[in-house]
Design a protein around this motif. Structure first.
Motif, PDB file in Angstrom:
ATOM      1  N   THR A 187       0.833  -1.198   0.000  1.00  0.00           N
ATOM      2  CA  THR A 187       0.000   0.000   0.000  1.00  0.00           C
ATOM      3  C   THR A 187       0.874   1.256   0.000  1.00  0.00           C
ATOM      4  O   THR A 187       2.030   1.242   0.444  1.00  0.00           O
ATOM      5  CB  THR A 187      -0.912   0.046   1.240  1.00  0.00           C
ATOM      6  N   SER A 188       0.289   2.351  -0.477  1.00  0.00           N
ATOM      7  CA  SER A 188       0.977   3.640  -0.414  1.00  0.00           C
ATOM      8  C   SER A 188       1.217   4.053   1.032  1.00  0.00           C
ATOM      9  O   SER A 188       2.225   4.687   1.359  1.00  0.00           O
ATOM     10  CB  SER A 188       0.146   4.714  -1.128  1.00  0.00           C
ATOM     11  N   GLY A 189       0.284   3.693   1.923  1.00  0.00           N
ATOM     12  CA  GLY A 189       0.426   4.025   3.330  1.00  0.00           C
ATOM     13  C   GLY A 189       1.641   3.376   3.955  1.00  0.00           C
ATOM     14  O   GLY A 189       2.394   4.022   4.697  1.00  0.00           O
ATOM     15  N   PHE A 190       1.851   2.106   3.674  1.00  0.00           N
ATOM     16  CA  PHE A 190       3.015   1.403   4.222  1.00  0.00           C
ATOM     17  C   PHE A 190       4.302   2.066   3.754  1.00  0.00           C
ATOM     18  O   PHE A 190       5.235   2.287   4.549  1.00  0.00           O
ATOM     19  CB  PHE A 190       3.001  -0.066   3.786  1.00  0.00           C
ATOM     20  N   LYS A 191       4.357   2.400   2.475  1.00  0.00           N
ATOM     21  CA  LYS A 191       5.561   3.038   1.926  1.00  0.00           C
ATOM     22  C   LYS A 191       5.839   4.364   2.621  1.00  0.00           C
ATOM     23  O   LYS A 191       6.983   4.657   3.012  1.00  0.00           O
ATOM     24  CB  LYS A 191       5.394   3.260   0.424  1.00  0.00           C
ATOM     25  N   ALA A 192       4.790   5.179   2.812  1.00  0.00           N
ATOM     26  CA  ALA A 192       4.954   6.485   3.457  1.00  0.00           C
ATOM     27  C   ALA A 192       5.400   6.329   4.908  1.00  0.00           C
ATOM     28  O   ALA A 192       6.307   7.039   5.378  1.00  0.00           O
ATOM     29  CB  ALA A 192       3.649   7.271   3.379  1.00  0.00           C
ATOM     30  N   VAL A 193       4.774   5.400   5.629  1.00  0.00           N
ATOM     31  CA  VAL A 193       5.117   5.180   7.036  1.00  0.00           C
ATOM     32  C   VAL A 193       6.568   4.699   7.158  1.00  0.00           C
ATOM     33  O   VAL A 193       7.323   5.172   8.022  1.00  0.00           O
ATOM     34  CB  VAL A 193       4.148   4.175   7.682  1.00  0.00           C
ATOM     35  N   ALA A 194       6.964   3.772   6.309  1.00  0.00           N
ATOM     36  CA  ALA A 194       8.331   3.248   6.355  1.00  0.00           C
ATOM     37  C   ALA A 194       9.357   4.362   6.133  1.00  0.00           C
ATOM     38  O   ALA A 194      10.375   4.441   6.834  1.00  0.00           O
ATOM     39  CB  ALA A 194       8.505   2.143   5.317  1.00  0.00           C
ATOM     40  N   GLU A 195       9.077   5.226   5.161  1.00  0.00           N
ATOM     41  CA  GLU A 195      10.007   6.320   4.868  1.00  0.00           C
ATOM     42  C   GLU A 195      10.119   7.280   6.050  1.00  0.00           C
ATOM     43  O   GLU A 195      11.220   7.707   6.412  1.00  0.00           O
ATOM     44  CB  GLU A 195       9.546   7.065   3.618  1.00  0.00           C
ATOM     45  N   LEU A 196       8.999   7.604   6.683  1.00  0.00           N
ATOM     46  CA  LEU A 196       9.008   8.535   7.815  1.00  0.00           C
ATOM     47  C   LEU A 196       9.724   7.941   9.021  1.00  0.00           C
ATOM     48  O   LEU A 196      10.515   8.623   9.689  1.00  0.00           O
ATOM     49  CB  LEU A 196       7.575   8.914   8.186  1.00  0.00           C
ATOM     50  N   ILE A 197       9.459   6.683   9.316  1.00  0.00           N
ATOM     51  CA  ILE A 197      10.084   6.039  10.476  1.00  0.00           C
ATOM     52  C   ILE A 197      11.586   5.901  10.265  1.00  0.00           C
ATOM     53  O   ILE A 197      12.393   6.211  11.153  1.00  0.00           O
ATOM     54  CB  ILE A 197       9.429   4.675  10.740  1.00  0.00           C
ATOM     55  N   ASN A 198      11.979   5.453   9.080  1.00  0.00           N
ATOM     56  CA  ASN A 198      13.400   5.255   8.818  1.00  0.00           C
ATOM     57  C   ASN A 198      14.174   6.566   8.745  1.00  0.00           C
ATOM     58  O   ASN A 198      15.390   6.594   8.954  1.00  0.00           O
ATOM     59  CB  ASN A 198      13.587   4.442   7.539  1.00  0.00           C
ATOM     60  N   ALA A 199      13.465   7.664   8.446  1.00  0.00           N
ATOM     61  CA  ALA A 199      14.102   8.990   8.430  1.00  0.00           C
ATOM     62  C   ALA A 199      14.226   9.578   9.838  1.00  0.00           C
ATOM     63  O   ALA A 199      14.844  10.636  10.016  1.00  0.00           O
ATOM     64  CB  ALA A 199      13.313   9.938   7.531  1.00  0.00           C
ATOM     65  N   GLY A 200      13.623   8.924  10.819  1.00  0.00           N
ATOM     66  CA  GLY A 200      13.716   9.388  12.193  1.00  0.00           C
ATOM     67  C   GLY A 200      12.908  10.637  12.485  1.00  0.00           C
ATOM     68  O   GLY A 200      13.187  11.365  13.441  1.00  0.00           O
ATOM     69  N   VAL A 201      11.863  10.875  11.680  1.00  0.00           N
ATOM     70  CA  VAL A 201      11.083  12.110  11.787  1.00  0.00           C
ATOM     71  C   VAL A 201      10.420  12.263  13.152  1.00  0.00           C
ATOM     72  O   VAL A 201      10.338  13.382  13.681  1.00  0.00           O
ATOM     73  CB  VAL A 201      10.021  12.148  10.660  1.00  0.00           C
ATOM     74  N   ILE A 202       9.966  11.164  13.743  1.00  0.00           N
ATOM     75  CA  ILE A 202       9.186  11.284  14.988  1.00  0.00           C
ATOM     76  C   ILE A 202      10.054  11.212  16.234  1.00  0.00           C
ATOM     77  O   ILE A 202       9.545  11.293  17.353  1.00  0.00           O
ATOM     78  CB  ILE A 202       8.068  10.225  15.059  1.00  0.00           C
TER      79      ILE A 202
END
Length: 323
Positions: free
Chosen positions: A121-136
């Protein structure tokens, strides 16, 4: 092409594959000899026995959409016959059989892919990118929840007769809703410990397996040394469908609503929505595109089986702690 099983998901996959690649003949394996009423525009035959079908036909690929209790024997036969396999989740009913499949696949390398569509899903891709970028920031809690009312899954069928409500066929919330375990592992590559599990078979539904599971644990995750707490809730009873992931970090929260198809970043100072809307069928298309490419390039990577083993090992661990 061979299709084992003829439920809703098998029919969806047939239509999607016909839109992606040229298919001259469909051979459908099902428990009855009932005729297929759907017109797929290609010659369609029905068999009750896999061995008979293999004796009379050569297959470029197979879709294994049968009850999970049939998966091991069917996949073993197909792999040994050199037939590429797309396998609906879960890969087998338990981790020991999944391990045996890995051994068989090593001796008989064949393209294979698992039907865990949420990773596509597009959602999984977006979440993975944000988490791996350390945004939160540093993650301190991960919460994944899903609730769906079982009788609504297949409105044209008595839910008591379906795979989902029968333990012997691989039913129950843990296996039927194992998408959550798979996507969590895909995002975090976690290792659970200190588990507390509440597994219930509420009598509101007539079934012989669990229809609600709650897991509280700590976890090692790939992104950081600090171990966050984990909460997983799966149920087949909720009258209003919900599916969401919340990842709480030291800087902000990430919320993925899989029903609304939205990813949200929020803190006390900001809130940002990311639209990950897509056609509900698109993740299935994405899955089958990858499968077709694996078949075309004879990609016999065993990672899909390892992916399935990971899920089954989580299920084994959860069941060992269930009350």
């Amino acid at each position: 092409m061979l299709i084992s099983g003829y439920g809703n998901i098998a029919q969806r996959h047939i239509l999607n594959l016909l839109s992606l690649t040229s298919i001259s003949e469909l051979v459908i394996l099902r428990r009855t000899n009932a005729c297929i009423e759907d017109d797929y525009g290609v010659n369609t035959l029905v068999y009750r026995d896999l061995d008979t079908a293999l004796l009379q036909h050569s297959f470029d690929m197979a879709l294994v959409c049968s009850p999970a209790s049939d998966h091991f024997s069917q996949i073993e036969t197909l792999i040994k016959s050199g037939v590429p396999c797309f396998v609906e989740k879960p890969v087998t009913t338990d981790w020991k059989l999944a391990e045996k499949l890995l051994e068989i696949h090593r001796d008989h390398p064949t393209p294979i892919l698992l039907g865990y569509d949420l990773r596509y899903t597009s959602g999984f891709k977006a979440v993975a990118e944000l988490i791996n970028a350390g945004v939160i920031g540093e993650i301190w809690r991960i919460s994944a929840e899903v609730g769906q009312y079982l009788p609504d899954w297949r409105p044209n069928k008595n839910y008591q007769l379906t795979v989902s409500s029968q333990r012997k066929l691989g039913g129950g919330a843990l296996r039927e809703l194992s998408h959550e375990l798979d996507y969590l592992n895909g995002l975090f590559k976690f290792q659970l410990h200190d588990l507390k599990v509440n597994s219930r078979n509420h009598t509101f539904l007539e079934m012989d397996c669990e229809n609600e599971v709650q897991v509280i644990a700590n976890a090692k995750v790939a992104q950081q040394a600090y171990e966050p707490s984990i909460y997983i809730a799966l149920d087949m009873l909720s009258r209003k469908t919900y599916r969401r992931l919340k990842v709480s970090g030291s800087d902000m929260d990430l919320i993925w609503d899989l029903v609304e198809q939205k990813v949200k970043l929020c803190s006390d100072k900001m809130e940002s929505d990311i639209d990950v809307t897509e056609n509900a069928n698109q993740p299935y298309i994405n899955l089958l595109k990858e499968f077709v490419e694996k078949v075309q390039h004879h990609d016999c990577d065993n990672s899909p089986i390892l992916q399935g083993i990971d899920v089954m090992e989580f299920i084994k661990l959860i069941e060992s702690k269930a009350k």
